[in-house]
Design a protein around this motif. Structure first.
Motif, short mmCIF file in Angstrom:
data_model
loop_
_atom_site.label_atom_id
_atom_site.label_comp_id
_atom_site.label_asym_id
_atom_site.label_seq_id
_atom_site.Cartn_x
_atom_site.Cartn_y
_atom_site.Cartn_z
N UNK A 122 3.58 7.91 6.25
CA UNK A 122 3.57 7.07 5.06
C UNK A 122 2.14 6.91 4.55
N UNK A 123 1.17 6.78 5.47
CA UNK A 123 -0.23 6.63 5.07
C UNK A 123 -0.72 7.86 4.31
N UNK A 124 -0.36 9.06 4.79
CA UNK A 124 -0.75 10.30 4.10
C UNK A 124 -0.11 10.35 2.72
N UNK A 125 1.17 10.01 2.67
CA UNK A 125 1.89 10.03 1.40
C UNK A 125 1.29 9.03 0.41
N UNK A 126 0.89 7.86 0.92
CA UNK A 126 0.33 6.82 0.07
C UNK A 126 -1.01 7.26 -0.53
N UNK A 127 -1.82 7.99 0.25
CA UNK A 127 -3.18 8.35 -0.19
C UNK A 127 -3.25 9.66 -0.94
N UNK A 173 -9.48 0.72 -2.49
CA UNK A 173 -9.59 0.05 -1.19
C UNK A 173 -8.35 0.29 -0.33
N UNK A 174 -7.11 0.17 -0.87
CA UNK A 174 -5.95 0.44 -0.03
C UNK A 174 -5.94 1.86 0.52
N UNK A 175 -6.34 2.84 -0.29
CA UNK A 175 -6.37 4.23 0.18
C UNK A 175 -7.42 4.39 1.28
N UNK A 176 -8.58 3.79 1.10
CA UNK A 176 -9.60 3.83 2.16
C UNK A 176 -9.06 3.22 3.44
N UNK A 204 -5.89 3.25 4.41
CA UNK A 204 -4.97 4.20 5.04
C UNK A 204 -5.74 5.35 5.71
N UNK A 205 -6.85 5.77 5.10
CA UNK A 205 -7.67 6.81 5.72
C UNK A 205 -8.28 6.30 7.03
N UNK A 206 -8.73 5.04 7.02
CA UNK A 206 -9.28 4.45 8.23
C UNK A 206 -8.22 4.39 9.33
N UNK A 207 -6.99 4.05 8.96
CA UNK A 207 -5.89 4.02 9.93
C UNK A 207 -5.70 5.41 10.54
N UNK A 208 -5.70 6.44 9.70
CA UNK A 208 -5.52 7.80 10.19
C UNK A 208 -6.64 8.22 11.14
N UNK A 209 -7.88 7.90 10.76
CA UNK A 209 -9.04 8.37 11.52
C UNK A 209 -9.24 7.57 12.81
N UNK A 210 -9.31 6.24 12.64
CA UNK A 210 -9.69 5.40 13.78
C UNK A 210 -8.54 5.26 14.77
N UNK A 211 -7.34 5.01 14.27
CA UNK A 211 -6.24 4.74 15.18
C UNK A 211 -5.47 6.02 15.55
N UNK A 212 -4.99 6.74 14.54
CA UNK A 212 -4.11 7.88 14.83
C UNK A 212 -4.86 8.98 15.56
N UNK A 213 -5.98 9.43 14.99
CA UNK A 213 -6.69 10.56 15.60
C UNK A 213 -7.48 10.14 16.84
N UNK A 214 -8.26 9.08 16.71
CA UNK A 214 -9.18 8.72 17.79
C UNK A 214 -8.50 8.05 18.98
#
Length: 298
Positions: free
Chosen positions: A30-35, A220-223, A225-235
């Motif tokens: 959903x985060x990827x789709x949103x951004x 800001x919302x897109x940033x 979602x990107x932070x969620x992907x980078x910090x939580x999902x990937x890291x």
């Protein structure tokens, strides 16, 4: 009965962990789709790999994990990283030509590829008939949730479908390369860093080749979602996933990824107000029943 890391079934903690990972990955869809309207998909993947590598590297160095010790895994790590990049590149481009529903079903042939590959490359990690039945039951649940794909309506859609199958094979191959090689003996941090460090420049070149660019400063919302992907999902979640792959049966773990698109639908309902249907509830039951069969001890 003693199990090796190649054949070890998932215990209660591992099952709870992998279900939690699939939940996070479902929200990631959903985060990827949103951004995607502000940050194109390959650029998103590039940012995930680049900044994820920085976070994971810093975490590993702070814990004293030996990242640069000579252990004969450099070439294997480059191969795993190239497969990682290929997976996300094919996924991103496939969605230009095929639908998200078709893409989901074709991507989740990956667990079948892992199980088949395990018979050849991972000693002892073989599925019994009941486990194959469980895997098939889970896939039928996805078909019920997303619909059976009709024949491709045009050559471009067929190409997108083929690219999605290629992404599934690349995903499965990454798992098999790690599990069946010396990479299975290194830390999860080093495994993940190989993939992030190799994929970041490859994906950046791909984004450049396909003409992707960011039109303006993301909102800001897109940033977020990107932070969620980078910090939580990937890291975090990818690190946990590779730690599980080293410890448990790759075939059994891969079967649990069928939960990810279902969690994605549920996340879409909660965050994007997308509807839920009765067939979706039945699909969840079928996937759950299939996973019980897959992880049932002898």
């Amino acid at each position: 009965m003693a199990y090796s890391s190649q054949t070890r079934p998932l215990d209660a903690l591992a099952i709870a962990t992998v279900v939690g990972l699939c939940l996070c990955w479902g929200f990631n869809q959903v985060a990827i789709k949103f951004a995607i309207h502000e940050v194109p998909p390959i650029i998103q993947a590039t940012l995930r790999s680049f900044f994820g590598a920085l976070f994971v590297g810093a975490w590993a160095l702070s814990r004293g994990v030996p990242l640069f010790k000579r252990d004969g895994t450099l070439l294997l790590g480059i191969i795993a990283g190239a497969l990682f990049a290929l997976e996300f590149l094919l996924m991103a481009r496939a969605l230009v030509w095929t639908t998200a529903t078709r893409a989901t079903l074709f991507l989740y042939v990956a667990p079948f590829v892992v199980v088949i590959g395990s018979r050849w490359f991972i000693p002892g990690d073989h599925f019994r008939i009941s486990q194959w039945l469980g895997l098939l039951l889970s896939f039928i649940g996805l078909v019920l949730a997303f619909g059976l794909p009709t024949p491709a309506s045009d050559p471009h859609q067929l190409l997108g479908d083929i690219m999605m199958v290629g992404a599934a094979v690349a995903w499965a191959a990454t798992t098999l390369v790690i599990k069946a090689s010396a990479l299975n003996n290194v830390s999860a941090e080093k495994n993940l860093l190989y993939q992030l460090a190799v994929s970041a420049p490859l994906l950046a070149l791909a984004a450049l080749a396909f003409g992707e660019h960011i039109e303006a400063m993301p909102s800001v919302p897109v940033i977020g979602t990107l932070a969620y992907q980078i910090v939580w999902v990937v890291s975090v979640t990818f690190l946990i996933w590779f730690a599980l792959i080293v410890r448990y049966s790759a075939s059994r773990l891969s079967a649990f990824t069928f939960l990810t698109p279902l969690f994605g639908v549920a996340a879409g309902h909660l965050l994007l107000k997308e509807p839920l249907t009765l067939p979706f509830a039945v699909a969840v039951a079928l996937v759950a029943a299939g996973l019980v069969l897959v992880n049932r001890p002898r």
